[in-house]
Design an enzyme around this catalytic site. Structure first.
Site, short mmCIF file in Angstrom:
data_model
loop_
_atom_site.label_atom_id
_atom_site.label_comp_id
_atom_site.label_asym_id
_atom_site.label_seq_id
_atom_site.Cartn_x
_atom_site.Cartn_y
_atom_site.Cartn_z
N SER A 81 -18.98 -60.75 -22.87
CA SER A 81 -20.37 -61.21 -22.83
C SER A 81 -21.40 -60.09 -22.82
O SER A 81 -22.61 -60.38 -22.87
CB SER A 81 -20.59 -62.09 -21.60
OG SER A 81 -19.83 -63.28 -21.70
N GLU A 99 -5.07 5.43 -5.55
CA GLU A 99 -4.41 5.27 -6.84
C GLU A 99 -4.42 6.50 -7.73
O GLU A 99 -3.51 6.68 -8.54
CB GLU A 99 -5.04 4.08 -7.60
CG GLU A 99 -4.83 2.74 -6.95
CD GLU A 99 -3.37 2.31 -6.94
OE1 GLU A 99 -2.64 2.63 -7.91
OE2 GLU A 99 -2.94 1.70 -5.95
#
Length: 780
Positions: free
Chosen positions: A480, A201
């Site tokens: 319940s 690069e």
């Protein structure tokens, strides 16, 4: 008349020239003056613009350069001699941690071997916990009959009392762009990767000042020769500027900004800072919606190894991806990626990084990709939603998405997997048994009852679906499930109520505030007359619960609910005694956790510790416990809730589970909601089954939620419910028909617990029941 003299033509011409010259000098002076002013103005604006660009660079580089996602971890699996653990559970944990199974003795971190289906050899990875760094370590252990034997170091006979496997990373909390990265310092980056990167690069990285005229000229000539763009001239510094500060648009203005900022960056920062930033910033691939940034994360993504442990050819592949992560994506384009890797290897050879023999060796190798990434998409969406909600009490949203926090939780992947499997298994079974049942949804919450920590949560029949979180947000009537709170309120008055107190189960008519008549019914539409308190709760009779609730006071029941951990406001209507009010499954879990913890309320939590991006502790979330309910009254209720699982509405548990548990079923009007809340000595689980449109499921608590709860607990290792009474509790044999003291050999006698001083004192007449009865009792 004398003749008039004319002016000489030459003189006139000179004057014109002089005048024209003066005019020219004037314009020259005018333009020179404004040219200087214009130049000065341009210089001032240019300098100001450079200052502006410099401020942008300084703000970014001196502050938080990247928005780092926070990561959420499960509990670490602790191994010690005597612990219950199945072989497949340990192997499952290792696979979730992306450990690699090998045939020979493991030699590298993240490897394990299984011998004779019982003997493990493991080399762990380095990991930083809230209590410090744990270095990689090799161990060996055996699991016989689901029990861990002595743990030895891999290469010696030294034993370890405790070994902690690193926690499974289960999710990330991402910034808007969903960029994922793991930062690495330049001194930790392998030299070979740096050399490969510069060879490909930016060969003159250490010679230029951000711009490289040689590269620009070389690229220009190459592009002219090719008749198009075939070569770029951007330096690493320019690439970093483009990625960190600029948009991807291709315009002349952006190119000028890129060049200026590259020069400023080089003037202000050392090359090592720029190179480190580039190595952590560069885009190298995509994992679904997550962007892979930086070489360290890319190494984990492609090879399931840290950057320091991959081969040179694998480093070359990563460097090759810089040119085009999508074009050279190795999992999709293996041949193309290999060709690009070999190009990078060739450049490394040309730059003297590799010898000819190394070039030949590495070029022949396969890419060596991991079968799957070392991290994947977020798992357990309902739990991660809970994590985010609890974190937002202490952190704002931007910090969670950008500060790189490490969040340690109590989530247990093994229990979570069982909960998910049970939901996927049981819901289709329920629907297949009855064609009228369809579109069922579910919520499952599992917690450690004594620590108040959430271990698992499922909020959809498809547990991976990150939609509506029913565990936290589905407000449904609880039916319940309210009854233990009613009876608990009464039993906190031992001078007035005991388990033996007779309640009235006969028709009841109540005039409501709207001048209407409410007549509660039992589920079987029958009435038993007088019934003892413990029998009324065991069989979940409605009418006695309503009568008792009205007798002790609705306000007192509301207070009990608050003490149990319910934070929502409960309307004080008579129908509240049958659970005709809405709670979420998480609310119910908080409520029943107090029963499971013997009266100690611990608000359920999922977070244990939080570290910052530098692995420094930020906040701990210790156990918060308060004694909310009298432990003697809680013990009485828990005794009855255990009896519910033996002879009551959940009696199927008596033969389907090998250990003692306690629990309560819940069913709402028209069978819209099916509930079961149950616990052992160490585990609590809440199950809700219903439909999103609130239509009937056709299921009671026993025929629906209890089935799922049973399936889950039959696949979990739990400690059976402790029956040891606290101080101040006595147990006596009584005759439930007349309430007097009895003997265990008398017909109908039961052993009940009483708060000391509330037990009966009169003795009832003993009924022998005959020989047949005594034989049956013996076998029972």
């Amino acid at each position: 008349m004398p003749k008039q003299k004319t002016r000489p033509q030459k003189k006139s011409s000179k004057r014109k020239k002089k005048k024209a010259k003066a005019k020219f000098n004037f314009f020259k002076l005018f333009f020179n003056k404004f040219s200087v002013i214009g130049f000065v103005i341009f210089t001032v604006f240019f300098a100001a613009y450079l200052i502006y660009l410099n401020v942008l660079i300084s703000d970014k580089m001196s502050g938080r350069i990247w928005s780092l996602p926070s990561h959420v971890y499960a509990r670490p699996l602790e191994l010690y001699q005597g612990r219950y653990l199945q072989i497949d559970q340990l192997e499952s944990e290792l696979k979730q941690l992306d450990f690699r199974k090998v045939d020979n003795r493991p030699a590298n971190v993240g490897e394990y071997r299984l011998l004779n289906n019982s003997h493990f050899e493991i080399i762990s990875r380095d990991f930083t916990y809230w209590d410090g760094e744990q270095k990689s370590q090799g161990i060996r252990l055996s699991i016989i009959d689901n029990t861990i034997g002595p743990i030895h170091q891999l290469y010696s006979d030294d034993t370890l009392a405790l070994f902690r496997l690193e926690p499974v990373k289960i999710a990330g909390i991402y910034p808007a762009k969903k960029q994922e990265r793991q930062l690495i310092k330049l001194e930790e980056v392998p030299d070979d990767l740096v050399l490969a990167l510069l060879a490909v690069e930016d060969r003159r990285f250490y010679q230029h000042w951000g711009l490289d005229p040689r590269s620009i000229l070389r690229a220009l000539l190459a592009n002219i020769k090719a008749g198009g763009t075939v070569q770029g001239a951007s330096t690493l510094t320019q690439q970093l500027v483009k990625n960190l500060f600029l948009t991807p648009e291709r315009t002349l203005i952006r190119k000028i900004n890129e060049a200026l900022m590259a020069l400023l960056l080089e003037l202000k920062y050392d090359k090592s800072v720029i190179l480190e930033a580039y190595i952590n910033e560069v885009y190298l691939g995509q994992n679904g919606a997550q962007q892979i940034h930086g070489f360290e994360l890319a190494s984990q993504y492609y090879f399931a190894k840290p950057l320091t442990q991959i081969r040179r050819d694998q480093m070359a592949m990563l460097v090759g991806l810089v040119k085009g992560p999508s074009w050279y994506a190795p999992r999709r384009h293996n041949i193309r990626a290999k060709e690009r890797r070999n190009q990078v290897l060739k450049l490394m050879h040309e730059q003297g990084v590799l010898s000819a023999s190394q070039l030949q060796k590495y070029s022949a190798m396969s890419l060596g990709l991991a079968s799957k990434p070392a991290f994947s998409k977020n798992r357990f969406p309902a739990l991660i939603d809970l994590v985010k909600r609890q974190l937002k009490r202490d952190y704002n949203d931007s910090d969670l998405k950008s500060s790189g926090l490490k969040i340690f939780t109590s989530i247990d992947p093994l229990i979570q997997s069982q909960a998910e499997a049970s939901v996927r298994r049981v819901l289709p079974q329920l629907e297949n048994r009855n064609t009228r049942i369809s579109d069922l949804q579910a919520s499952v919450i599992v917690a450690s009852s004594q620590q108040g920590e959430i271990q698992a949560m499922v909020s959809d029949r498809n547990p991976d679906f990150p939609g509506f979180n029913r565990s936290l947000d589905a407000l449904r009537q609880i039916g319940s499930l309210i009854k233990p709170a009613i009876y608990l309120t009464a039993l906190q008055q031992p001078q007035n109520y005991t388990l033996l107190t007779q309640l009235d189960d006969s028709p009841l008519h109540i005039k409501t505030s709207r001048d209407q008549l409410w007549s509660p019914q039992n589920y079987d539409k029958e009435f038993k007359g007088d019934i003892s308190l413990y029998q009324a709760l065991t069989t979940s009779r409605n009418v006695p619960a309503v009568r008792l609730g009205l007798e002790i006071g609705l306000a007192d029941i509301s207070t009990t609910l608050q003490n149990l951990g319910v934070e929502r406001d409960i309307p004080a209507y008579p129908s509240m005694t049958l659970g005709a009010f809405n709670l979420s499954p998480f609310d119910v879990a908080n409520m029943y956790q107090t029963f499971a913890a013997n009266g100690f309320n611990m608000p359920l939590k999922v977070i244990r510790e939080v570290l910052n991006k530098d692995d420094q502790p930020l906040k701990r979330y210790p156990l918060e416990s308060r004694k909310a309910i009298n432990e003697k009254a809680i013990y009485l209720i828990n005794q009855v809730l255990h009896q519910v699982t033996q002879t009551g509405t959940a009696k199927s548990l008596a033969y389907s589970l090998p250990h003692r548990v306690a629990g309560k079923t819940g069913t709402t009007d028209d069978l819209r909601d099916s509930w079961f809340a149950g616990f052992s000595d160490d585990q609590l689980a809440i199950v809700w089954i219903g439909r999103d449109d609130n239509l009937s499921t056709g299921l009671t608590g026993s025929s629906g939620a209890l089935k799922l709860w049973t399936d889950l607990f039959s696949h979990m290792h739990v400690n059976e419910l402790s029956m040891n009474p606290p101080a101040g509790i006595i147990k006596v044999w009584v005759d439930p028909e007349n309430g007097g003291l009895s003997d265990k050999n008398c017909q109908g006698a039961v052993e009940l617990a009483f708060i000391s001083g509330s037990e009966p004192v009169e003795k009832a007449k003993c009924k022998s029941g005959g020989l047949l009865y005594q034989i049956r009792r013996l076998f029972d």
